[in-house]
Design an enzyme around this catalytic site. Structure first.
Site, PDB file in Angstrom:
ATOM      1  N   GLU A 170      -0.301  10.031   2.852  1.00  9.42           N
ATOM      2  CA  GLU A 170      -0.266  11.505   2.857  1.00  9.42           C
ATOM      3  C   GLU A 170      -1.200  12.103   1.808  1.00  9.42           C
ATOM      4  O   GLU A 170      -0.773  12.853   0.917  1.00  9.42           O
ATOM      5  CB  GLU A 170       1.172  11.993   2.640  1.00  9.42           C
ATOM      6  N   GLU A 363       4.836   7.585  10.413  1.00  6.57           N
ATOM      7  CA  GLU A 363       6.193   7.905   9.961  1.00  6.57           C
ATOM      8  C   GLU A 363       6.794   8.931  10.898  1.00  6.57           C
ATOM      9  O   GLU A 363       6.138   9.906  11.241  1.00  6.57           O
ATOM     10  CB  GLU A 363       6.182   8.534   8.553  1.00  6.57           C
TER      11      GLU A 363
HETATM   12  C1  BGP Z   1       7.047  11.206   3.532  1.00  5.19           C
HETATM   13  C2  BGP Z   1       6.790  10.044   2.611  1.00  5.19           C
HETATM   14  C3  BGP Z   1       7.811   8.961   2.657  1.00  5.19           C
HETATM   15  C4  BGP Z   1       9.188   9.366   3.084  1.00  5.19           C
HETATM   16  C5  BGP Z   1       9.286  10.516   4.032  1.00  5.19           C
HETATM   17  C6  BGP Z   1      10.639  11.133   4.208  1.00  5.19           C
HETATM   18  O1  BGP Z   1       6.509  12.343   3.012  1.00  5.19           O
HETATM   19  O2  BGP Z   1       5.548   9.446   2.874  1.00  5.19           O
HETATM   20  O3  BGP Z   1       7.691   8.196   1.511  1.00  5.19           O
HETATM   21  O4  BGP Z   1      10.179   9.171   2.217  1.00  5.19           O
HETATM   22  O5  BGP Z   1       8.385  11.531   3.728  1.00  5.19           O
HETATM   23  O6  BGP Z   1      10.919  11.984   3.145  1.00  5.19           O
HETATM   24  P1  BGP Z   1      12.273  11.927   2.370  1.00  5.19           P
HETATM   25  O7  BGP Z   1      12.432  10.508   1.951  1.00  5.19           O
HETATM   26  O8  BGP Z   1      12.152  12.839   1.232  1.00  5.19           O
HETATM   27  O9  BGP Z   1      13.306  12.341   3.345  1.00  5.19           O
END
Ligand code: BGP
Length: 468
Positions: A170, A363
């Site tokens: 990201e 993701e």
């Molecule tokens: C993205 C990241 C991840 C991940 C995901 C979900 O932005 O790359 O590392 O964790 O978000 O976010 P969260 O864990 O805060 O729910």
């Protein structure tokens, strides 16, 4: 094509700092995550016991069991990150830490055992803390060299074993999270736009040089960039709202145009002038940027709306961007993230239309509270129909995009095994198809249990997305 291509890469994704734990074992140095007990901030001077990431889900010691479970689901690909501070504890050394490299040798051994293709994120929000303290992170040009030394070690060590790489997780999040994303210690309010964009430029240059290096070391390497797939709709048809969304989209294209097209976009000049941004971009940098990526990866969880009229709409909590508004047509997760499966089809189409490079959904998933229960056979499980519904709808929309003609390489479900959340550093927000017995106070057996979604996803992969 109406279905997924035969070689479609189905799998799951994790990040070292959110699952490994063992934060000070085998010579690992501190990373910025080790001092971020509450997610985005604030950071602490030293690691504190309330930081769940220090123990993570103990993947460092249980990776064999975990990868075996991934194999049981039929994963074709496992996206994980390498903790930079395991390989270079301070980040600016010249020689790597052998024990750190050996750990990832073992991860790769397990992947190979089951025929799982590794997809490695080189830097996933876990820069060595020393680089933040001594150099103010990516504001310093010397970071490019430190990062490339690290990349060279990985590309040489894992040559022939890792074919798919992502340079930065990201990368566009540096504009919103300068510390977590860019290891920049200057508080955001005090950080000038020039320093922030200079840091962005250093990262983009480093990413492009890493692409070149990866190709030099092994022409079979495929290197991708990765962005948070911010998808924003105008809240109203007012022309001002349309232009606002255009500006927000440009924030994203800034990063993607450089990495996928090899140069700053046409709108950069005006933006730099109006925001009084003065960047040091050398001729050598411009040459470097011409090394474009092989594929574009992105995360997609939700979409948002934007408007110029502050009296309209309600603030959205999705991705913690308060200036964005809720979409009245979307439902929300327990954490207020809006659910918009069709937004995934839209995002895939718009990125493909602009770049015509293969896309990777790196993701996607639903963060939810889960309840461990006993099933009729006495096994502990979670009835996560809500997760299945979320994934089913998103995968169905991804399939539509494939039908539209978009070249989609793969899909890795985020947090395929429960892990510590990134924005809030908690365990209650679970994404996994595998439940981990860990509580927010750090207690728990760390035992793993298959959720209902485990079997569902297994069938999705087995049928190559035909059975959803
Ligand atoms: C993205 C990241 C991840 C991940 C995901 C979900 O932005 O790359 O590392 O964790 O978000 O976010 P969260 O864990 O805060 O729910």
């Amino acid at each position: 094509m109406t279905g997924f291509p035969q070689n479609f890469l189905w799998g799951g994704a994790t990040a070292a700092n959110q699952c490994e734990g063992a934060y000070d074992e085998d010579g690992k140095g501190l990373s910025i995550q080790d001092v971020l007990p509450h997610g985005f901030g604030p950071w602490t001077e030293e690691p504190t016991p309330d930081n769940l990431k220090l123990k993570g889900i103990d993947h460092y010691h249980r990776f064999k069991e975990d990868i075996e479970l991934f194999a049981e689901m039929g994963f074709k690909v496992y996206r994980f990150s390498i903790a930079w501070s395991r390989i270079f504890p301070d980040g600016d050394e010249t020689e790597p830490n052998e024990a750190g490299l050996r750990f990832y040798d073992q991860i790769l051994d397990e992947c190979e055992k089951y025929g799982i293709e590794p997809l490695v994120t080189i830097s996933h929000y876990e820069t060595p803390l020393h680089l933040a303290k001594a150099y103010n992170g990516w504001t310093d040009r010397r970071m490019i060299q430190f990062y490339l030394n690290y990349c060279r070690v990985l590309f040489e060590r894992y040559k022939g074993r890792v074919r798919y790489w992502i340079t930065f997780n990201e990368i566009n999040s540096i504009l919103r999270q300068p510390f977590m994303s860019g290891a920049i210690m200057t508080p955001k309010e005090q950080l000038s736009d020039s320093d922030l964009y200079q840091a962005m430029h250093h990262e983009l240059t480093a990413s492009a040089l890493a692409v070149r290096l990866a190709h030099e070391i092994d022409p079979l390497n495929k290197v991708g960039c990765m962005v948070v797939g911010i998808t924003v709709y105008p809240l109203t048809p007012a022309p001002d709202d349309i232009l606002k969304v255009m500006e927000i989209d440009n924030d994203l294209y800034f990063f993607l145009d450089v990495q996928a097209r090899g140069a700053y976009p046409y709108f950069a000049k005006r933006r730099f002038e109006e925001q009084n941004i003065h960047l040091e971009i050398t001729d050598e940098d411009r040459e470097a940027l011409k090394n474009t990526v092989d594929f574009i990866a992105f995360s997609y969880y939700s979409s948002n709306c934007a408007t110029c009229d502050p009296t309209l709409g309600e603030p959205s909590r999705s991705n913690m961007t308060p200036e964005l508004r809720k979409n009245p047509y979307s439902s929300v997760t327990e954490w207020g993230w809006q659910i918009d499966p069709k937004g995934l089809r839209y995002t895939l189409n718009r990125l493909y239309a602009r770049y015509q490079k293969p896309l990777f959904v790196a993701e996607n998933g639903l963060g939810a509270r889960d309840r461990l229960i006993e099933d009729e056979t006495g096994n502990l499980t979670v009835n996560d129909d809500y997760r299945i519904a979320y994934m089913r709808e998103h995968i169905a929309q991804m399939k539509e995009a494939v039908h539209d003609g978009v070249d989609v390489m793969g899909y890795t479900a985020w947090g395929c095994i429960d892990l510590i959340s990134c924005s809030t550093a908690e365990i209650e927000k679970r994404y996994g198809m595998i439940y981990v017995d860990l509580n927010s106070d750090g207690t728990g057996t760390m035992n793993r249990y298959r959720k209902k979604s485990f079997d569902w996803y297994r069938k999705v992969i087995e049928s190559n997305g035909e059975i959803l």
